[in-house]
Design a protein around this motif. Structure first.
Motif, PDB file in Angstrom:
ATOM      1  N   GLY A  28      10.957  -4.083  -9.779  1.00 35.45           N
ATOM      2  CA  GLY A  28      10.484  -5.107  -9.923  1.00 35.45           C
ATOM      3  C   GLY A  28       9.165  -4.815  -8.726  1.00 35.45           C
ATOM      4  N   PHE A  29       8.231  -3.645  -9.363  1.00 34.94           N
ATOM      5  CA  PHE A  29       7.147  -3.370  -9.270  1.00 34.94           C
ATOM      6  C   PHE A  29       6.057  -3.169 -10.606  1.00 34.94           C
ATOM      7  CE2 PHE A  29       7.908   1.176 -10.710  1.00 34.94           C
ATOM      8  CZ  PHE A  29       6.435   1.706 -10.571  1.00 34.94           C
ATOM      9  N   SER A  30       4.405  -3.239 -10.295  1.00 30.73           N
ATOM     10  CA  SER A  30       4.155  -3.689 -10.845  1.00 30.73           C
ATOM     11  C   SER A  30       2.011  -3.477 -10.527  1.00 30.73           C
ATOM     12  CB  SER A  30       3.860  -4.652 -12.438  1.00 30.73           C
ATOM     13  OG  SER A  30       3.829  -5.477 -11.487  1.00 30.73           O
ATOM     14  N   LYS A  31       1.766  -3.305 -11.609  1.00 32.51           N
ATOM     15  CA  LYS A  31       0.157  -3.058 -10.747  1.00 32.51           C
ATOM     16  C   LYS A  31      -0.390  -1.775 -10.280  1.00 32.51           C
ATOM     17  CE  LYS A  31      -0.618  -7.925 -12.398  1.00 32.51           C
ATOM     18  NZ  LYS A  31      -0.994  -9.541 -11.584  1.00 32.51           N
ATOM     19  N   LEU A  32       0.289  -0.899 -10.635  1.00 26.43           N
ATOM     20  CA  LEU A  32       0.196   0.360 -10.002  1.00 26.43           C
ATOM     21  C   LEU A  32      -1.360   0.906  -9.438  1.00 26.43           C
ATOM     22  CD1 LEU A  32       1.226   2.977  -7.836  1.00 26.43           C
ATOM     23  CD2 LEU A  32       1.721   4.149 -10.095  1.00 26.43           C
ATOM     24  N   SER A  33      -2.038   1.073  -8.686  1.00 28.94           N
ATOM     25  CA  SER A  33      -3.632   1.803  -8.723  1.00 28.94           C
ATOM     26  C   SER A  33      -3.611   2.649  -7.730  1.00 28.94           C
ATOM     27  CB  SER A  33      -4.534   0.227  -8.418  1.00 28.94           C
ATOM     28  OG  SER A  33      -5.485   0.572  -7.967  1.00 28.94           O
ATOM     29  N   GLY A  90       1.375  -1.143   0.181  1.00 30.89           N
ATOM     30  CA  GLY A  90      -0.341   0.561   0.046  1.00 30.89           C
ATOM     31  C   GLY A  90       1.011   1.469   0.435  1.00 30.89           C
ATOM     32  N   ILE A  91       0.298   2.221  -0.225  1.00 34.06           N
ATOM     33  CA  ILE A  91       1.022   3.559  -0.807  1.00 34.06           C
ATOM     34  C   ILE A  91       0.116   4.331   0.586  1.00 34.06           C
ATOM     35  CG2 ILE A  91       1.840   5.265  -2.135  1.00 34.06           C
ATOM     36  CD1 ILE A  91       1.583   3.899  -4.520  1.00 34.06           C
ATOM     37  N   THR A  92       1.059   4.892   1.411  1.00 37.39           N
ATOM     38  CA  THR A  92      -0.148   5.865   2.221  1.00 37.39           C
ATOM     39  C   THR A  92       0.434   7.346   1.540  1.00 37.39           C
ATOM     40  OG1 THR A  92       1.796   5.315   3.920  1.00 37.39           O
ATOM     41  CG2 THR A  92       0.438   6.735   4.277  1.00 37.39           C
ATOM     42  N   ASP A  93      -1.383   7.976   2.042  1.00 36.41           N
ATOM     43  CA  ASP A  93      -1.749   8.950   1.539  1.00 36.41           C
ATOM     44  C   ASP A  93      -1.232   9.889   2.560  1.00 36.41           C
ATOM     45  OD1 ASP A  93      -3.411  11.280   0.809  1.00 36.41           O
ATOM     46  OD2 ASP A  93      -5.202  10.076   0.593  1.00 36.41           O
ATOM     47  N   PRO A  94      -0.664  10.549   1.863  1.00 36.81           N
ATOM     48  CA  PRO A  94       0.419  12.188   2.855  1.00 36.81           C
ATOM     49  C   PRO A  94      -1.209  12.853   3.848  1.00 36.81           C
ATOM     50  CG  PRO A  94       1.528  11.569   1.172  1.00 36.81           C
ATOM     51  CD  PRO A  94      -0.172  11.028   1.552  1.00 36.81           C
ATOM     52  N   ALA A  95      -2.102  12.712   3.192  1.00 36.22           N
ATOM     53  CA  ALA A  95      -3.111  13.893   3.662  1.00 36.22           C
ATOM     54  C   ALA A  95      -3.446  12.950   4.439  1.00 36.22           C
ATOM     55  CB  ALA A  95      -3.770  14.565   2.504  1.00 36.22           C
ATOM     56  N   PRO A 150      -2.253   9.814   6.871  1.00 37.72           N
ATOM     57  CA  PRO A 150      -1.578   9.086   7.092  1.00 37.72           C
ATOM     58  C   PRO A 150      -2.283   7.451   7.822  1.00 37.72           C
ATOM     59  CG  PRO A 150      -0.675  10.655   7.800  1.00 37.72           C
ATOM     60  CD  PRO A 150      -2.212  11.207   7.405  1.00 37.72           C
ATOM     61  N   ALA A 151      -3.861   7.279   8.097  1.00 34.75           N
ATOM     62  CA  ALA A 151      -4.141   6.058   7.621  1.00 34.75           C
ATOM     63  C   ALA A 151      -4.955   5.536   7.067  1.00 34.75           C
ATOM     64  CB  ALA A 151      -5.453   6.692   9.197  1.00 34.75           C
ATOM     65  N   ALA A 152      -5.028   6.816   6.198  1.00 29.59           N
ATOM     66  CA  ALA A 152      -5.130   5.682   4.194  1.00 29.59           C
ATOM     67  C   ALA A 152      -4.464   5.254   4.024  1.00 29.59           C
ATOM     68  CB  ALA A 152      -6.296   7.162   4.554  1.00 29.59           C
ATOM     69  N   ILE A 153      -4.729   3.666   2.442  1.00 30.41           N
ATOM     70  CA  ILE A 153      -4.289   4.237   1.133  1.00 30.41           C
ATOM     71  C   ILE A 153      -4.708   5.273   0.080  1.00 30.41           C
ATOM     72  CG2 ILE A 153      -3.701   2.288  -0.034  1.00 30.41           C
ATOM     73  CD1 ILE A 153      -2.366   1.679   2.432  1.00 30.41           C
ATOM     74  N   ALA A 154      -3.671   5.379  -0.255  1.00 28.58           N
ATOM     75  CA  ALA A 154      -3.659   6.432  -1.268  1.00 28.58           C
ATOM     76  C   ALA A 154      -3.453   5.377  -3.021  1.00 28.58           C
ATOM     77  CB  ALA A 154      -2.824   7.055  -1.592  1.00 28.58           C
ATOM     78  N   GLY A 155      -2.630   4.001  -2.518  1.00 33.01           N
ATOM     79  CA  GLY A 155      -2.263   2.909  -3.875  1.00 33.01           C
ATOM     80  C   GLY A 155      -1.990   1.997  -3.216  1.00 33.01           C
ATOM     81  N   GLU A 156      -1.873   1.303  -4.236  1.00 30.31           N
ATOM     82  CA  GLU A 156      -1.229  -0.369  -4.304  1.00 30.31           C
ATOM     83  C   GLU A 156      -0.482  -0.410  -5.458  1.00 30.31           C
ATOM     84  OE1 GLU A 156      -4.362  -2.600  -1.459  1.00 30.31           O
ATOM     85  OE2 GLU A 156      -4.362  -2.726  -3.456  1.00 30.31           O
TER      86      GLU A 156
END
Length: 347
Positions: free
Chosen positions: A334-339, A229-234, A236-242
């Motif tokens: 080594g990463f893929s499938k960014l959402s 998961g990618i932390t949402d800076p606005a 931090p308890a939420a995920i902005a993407g994966e």
């Protein structure tokens, strides 16, 4: 008699084949998933391993050992750490400080990072961190004169002489202090992963130290990669993407992590070593071949979002309007499938 011998051979072969099958099934049954949490380096480590139960436990012990070793070397808040002893010694060219091989190793990595980032990553930033109050209670925004004076003791290129061959280091100005906070956790993760593989044979899982993550070579059972998961800076308890991480490492930085509030204004704990003021980027998530690179690069990009990442790296950058953009350097990543959900793309 011949027929009886043939029959016995056939029976033995059948029993041997059944034994092989049973052994294979038994080995498969031994593959388990173990998750561990342990305190380390002023944060928490989350470990996930897929393998034999005893091997998982051995991998956990190795990770804990490596984290403790790095703490003894690089903890700037421990007066007994080697880094603290170096800062206290204030070594000069006439009386340099002899680093242990381990401290010399991480200083060499920091030197490489300083060069690769054009100075955006600089471990001499500690005096500025103290001035702004990140190592104590903040008294207010420092005035320009205090920042200018502090900058005289900041700058790896002008304030430090480090000899990679001998492992000796000297400060060229009084008051220089080093802080390895932007690379030590990533380095600890690399040390842990390398030791886990070489000492236990564990090759599937991940090591996460306070958001500094590196995956082991083999994916989780039944999957092609780890989903991160990618932390949402606005928020931090939420995920902005994966994204899927099949190899390498990832780390995140931003003003949401250890910033401070002064007179109602949020200031990032990441200081620009060239201006003396907090960095302006809201946050980022970096993917790199190793955890130490991901660690320092996530810091450097907050200071200079226009920085070209090293080959094989990528980053998602966020501004304070929750807009994001992706930068990629090279193809072997080594990463893929960014959402990315719920945030808009920066133009």
């Amino acid at each position: 008699m011949a027929r009886r011998s043939v029959l016995l051979i056939a029976v033995n072969l059948a029993l041997a084949a059944m034994l092989v099958v049973l052994l294979v099934i038994h080995q498969r049954e031994k593959i388990v998933t173990r998750k561990y949490q342990l305190p380390a380096m002023s944060t928490w480590a989350a470990l996930v391993f897929h393998g034999a139960d005893d091997r998982c436990e051995a991998a956990r012990a190795v990770a804990a050992r490596e984290f403790a070793a790095v703490t003894r070397i690089a903890n700037v808040f421990d007066p007994e750490s080697e880094l603290s002893r170096l800062n206290l010694a204030q070594p000069t060219p006439e009386a340099p400080f002899q680093c242990s091989p381990e401290l010399a190793e991480i200083l060499a990595l920091a030197d490489d990072a300083w060069r690769a980032s054009g100075g955006a990553f600089d471990i001499t930033v500690k005096p500025l961190m103290e001035l702004w109050g990140f190592h104590r209670a903040a008294d207010g925004v420092p005035d320009a004169g205090a920042i200018a004076a502090c900058l005289e003791t900041v700058g790896w290129g002008k304030c430090v002489r480090f000899d990679r061959e001998t492992g000796q280091i000297a400060f060229l100005r009084p008051g220089v202090k080093l802080d390895l906070g932007g690379i030590a956790k990533g380095w600890a993760v690399d040390r842990a992963c390398d030791a886990i593989q070489s000492e236990t044979g564990m090759d599937s899982g991940l090591v996460n130290l306070g958001g500094n993550i590196r995956v082991l070579p083999q994916p989780p059972p039944g999957r092609e990669a780890h989903r991160v998961g990618i932390t949402d800076p606005a928020d931090p308890a939420a995920i902005a993407g994966e994204f899927d991480l099949a190899s390498g490492a990832t780390a995140s930085s931003g003003d949401y992590r250890r910033g401070i509030d002064i007179d109602g204004v949020r200031y990032s704990h990441i200081i620009d070593p060239q201006t003396g003021y907090p960095a302006g980027l809201a946050g980022d998530t970096v993917i790199a071949p190793d955890a130490a690179t991901a660690d320092w690069l996530s810091t450097a990009l907050c200071v200079n979002p226009e920085l070209e990442p090293p080959e094989g790296c990528a980053a998602v950058l966020f501004d304070h309007n929750r807009r994001w953009r992706l930068i990629v350097s090279g193809s072997s990543i080594g990463f893929s499938k960014l959402s990315m959900d719920g945030v808009s793309t920066a133009r």
